[in-house]
Design an enzyme around this catalytic site. Structure first.
Site, PDB file in Angstrom:
ATOM      1  N   CYS A  53       0.838  -1.206   0.000  1.00  0.00           N
ATOM      2  CA  CYS A  53       0.000   0.000   0.000  1.00  0.00           C
ATOM      3  C   CYS A  53       0.873   1.256   0.000  1.00  0.00           C
ATOM      4  CB  CYS A  53      -0.935  -0.005   1.210  1.00  0.00           C
ATOM      5  SG  CYS A  53      -1.850   1.530   1.393  1.00  0.00           S
ATOM      6  N   CYS A  76       0.373   3.432   3.137  1.00  0.00           N
ATOM      7  CA  CYS A  76       1.012   2.837   4.323  1.00  0.00           C
ATOM      8  C   CYS A  76       2.510   3.111   4.304  1.00  0.00           C
ATOM      9  CB  CYS A  76       0.767   1.331   4.375  1.00  0.00           C
ATOM     10  SG  CYS A  76      -0.834   0.852   5.062  1.00  0.00           S
ATOM     11  N   HIS A 102      -4.278   1.028   8.266  1.00  0.00           N
ATOM     12  CA  HIS A 102      -4.774   0.725   6.924  1.00  0.00           C
ATOM     13  C   HIS A 102      -6.249   0.358   6.947  1.00  0.00           C
ATOM     14  CE1 HIS A 102      -4.494  -0.510   2.708  1.00  0.00           C
ATOM     15  NE2 HIS A 102      -5.349  -1.468   3.049  1.00  0.00           N
ATOM     16  N   HIS A 115      -8.600   7.972   2.292  1.00  0.00           N
ATOM     17  CA  HIS A 115      -8.015   9.314   2.359  1.00  0.00           C
ATOM     18  C   HIS A 115      -9.079  10.343   2.068  1.00  0.00           C
ATOM     19  CE1 HIS A 115      -7.517   7.588  -1.655  1.00  0.00           C
ATOM     20  NE2 HIS A 115      -7.711   8.816  -2.138  1.00  0.00           N
ATOM     21  N   HIS A 117      -6.403   3.020   0.308  1.00  0.00           N
ATOM     22  CA  HIS A 117      -6.147   3.325   1.724  1.00  0.00           C
ATOM     23  C   HIS A 117      -6.946   4.606   1.937  1.00  0.00           C
ATOM     24  CE1 HIS A 117      -3.141   3.737   5.295  1.00  0.00           C
ATOM     25  NE2 HIS A 117      -4.028   4.726   5.401  1.00  0.00           N
ATOM     26  N   ASP A 129      -0.965  16.297  -1.949  1.00  0.00           N
ATOM     27  CA  ASP A 129      -1.210  15.432  -3.098  1.00  0.00           C
ATOM     28  C   ASP A 129      -0.133  15.697  -4.155  1.00  0.00           C
ATOM     29  OD1 ASP A 129      -4.040  13.925  -4.302  1.00  0.00           O
ATOM     30  OD2 ASP A 129      -2.441  14.470  -5.703  1.00  0.00           O
ATOM     31  N   HIS A 155      -9.643  14.011   0.601  1.00  0.00           N
ATOM     32  CA  HIS A 155      -9.035  15.089  -0.184  1.00  0.00           C
ATOM     33  C   HIS A 155      -9.454  16.421   0.428  1.00  0.00           C
ATOM     34  CE1 HIS A 155      -7.911  12.774  -3.916  1.00  0.00           C
ATOM     35  NE2 HIS A 155      -8.820  11.949  -3.427  1.00  0.00           N
ATOM     36  N   GLY A 166     -14.376   6.520  -8.273  1.00  0.00           N
ATOM     37  CA  GLY A 166     -13.112   7.085  -8.727  1.00  0.00           C
ATOM     38  C   GLY A 166     -11.943   6.859  -7.781  1.00  0.00           C
TER      39      GLY A 166
HETATM   40  P1  5GP Z   1      -8.204   8.741  -5.215  1.00  0.00           P
HETATM   41  O1  5GP Z   1      -8.685   8.820  -6.628  1.00  0.00           O
HETATM   42  O2  5GP Z   1      -7.804   7.343  -4.814  1.00  0.00           O
HETATM   43  O3  5GP Z   1      -9.196   9.363  -4.252  1.00  0.00           O
HETATM   44  O4  5GP Z   1      -6.962   9.702  -5.143  1.00  0.00           O
HETATM   45  C1  5GP Z   1      -5.648   9.300  -4.963  1.00  0.00           C
HETATM   46  C2  5GP Z   1      -4.829  10.562  -4.898  1.00  0.00           C
HETATM   47  O5  5GP Z   1      -3.514  10.206  -4.532  1.00  0.00           O
HETATM   48  C3  5GP Z   1      -4.719  11.314  -6.240  1.00  0.00           C
HETATM   49  O6  5GP Z   1      -5.192  12.652  -6.074  1.00  0.00           O
HETATM   50  C4  5GP Z   1      -3.239  11.269  -6.565  1.00  0.00           C
HETATM   51  O7  5GP Z   1      -2.779  12.465  -7.163  1.00  0.00           O
HETATM   52  C5  5GP Z   1      -2.605  11.019  -5.213  1.00  0.00           C
HETATM   53  N1  5GP Z   1      -1.345  10.279  -5.270  1.00  0.00           N
HETATM   54  C6  5GP Z   1      -1.100   9.175  -6.013  1.00  0.00           C
HETATM   55  N2  5GP Z   1       0.164   8.749  -5.810  1.00  0.00           N
HETATM   56  C7  5GP Z   1       0.714   9.614  -4.899  1.00  0.00           C
HETATM   57  C8  5GP Z   1       1.997   9.663  -4.284  1.00  0.00           C
HETATM   58  O8  5GP Z   1       2.888   8.851  -4.503  1.00  0.00           O
HETATM   59  N3  5GP Z   1       2.204  10.669  -3.389  1.00  0.00           N
HETATM   60  C9  5GP Z   1       1.235  11.591  -3.117  1.00  0.00           C
HETATM   61  N4  5GP Z   1       1.560  12.552  -2.237  1.00  0.00           N
HETATM   62  N5  5GP Z   1       0.018  11.562  -3.680  1.00  0.00           N
HETATM   63  C10 5GP Z   1      -0.248  10.578  -4.550  1.00  0.00           C
HETATM   64 ZN    ZN Z   2      -2.494   1.367   3.560  1.00  0.00          ZN
END
Ligand code: 5GP
Ligand code: ZN
Length: 112
Positions: free
Chosen positions: A5, A8, A47, A101, A99, A31, A103, A94
């Site tokens: 992950c 994680c 997690h 999160h 894990h 992000d 935004h 989307g």
């Molecule tokens: P999701 O679509 O799962 O809600 O959003 C995942 C978010 O994680 C996206 O906005 C993407 O830009 C961000 N993200 C993906 N990989 C990384 C990373 O390695 N580091 C950081 N800081 N953000 C990431």
């Molecule tokens: Zn995780």
């Protein structure tokens, strides 16, 4: 800690991230592909794959994530202007990283 992950690994400081806030249960980091002038991801350290798998025992840490959102909003000067806190859930929601999160986005008018 789940080895495969990404978040994680960030929580464990094994992968780099621009960390904005950390306590015993929650981490918030920028992000990597910001969709707004301020775009921070707030994650529980433990997690939890998705809101679609959340359990009653997760309520406390998820509430802590929202308190961190409020604190970020105040610290960054958006307490009055407002900001957005959203969670993507599962394939049609989307969600890309499994894990949980939140935004936190701020600095531009509300978008859909
Ligand atoms: P999701 O679509 O799962 O809600 O959003 C995942 C978010 O994680 C996206 O906005 C993407 O830009 C961000 N993200 C993906 N990989 C990384 C990373 O390695 N580091 C950081 N800081 N953000 C990431
Ligand atoms: Zn995780």
């Amino acid at each position: 800690m789940t080895d495969d992950c990404l978040f994680c690994r960030i929580v464990a400081h094994e992968s780099p991230a621009d960390i904005e806030y950390e306590d015993d249960q929650v981490v918030a980091f920028k992000d990597i592909y910001p969709k707004a002038p301020v775009h921070v991801l707030i994650v529980p350290k433990r997690h939890i794959a998705s809101i679609m798998e959340v359990e009653p025992g997760d309520a406390g840490v998820l509430g802590r994530c929202l308190l961190v959102a409020r604190a970020l909003g105040e610290a960054k000067g958006f307490a009055k202007r407002g900001y957005r806190v959203d969670v993507r859930c599962g394939p049609e929601g989307g969600q890309v990283v499994y894990h949980v999160h939140f935004h936190f986005t701020a600095g531009r008018p509300a978008h859909t």
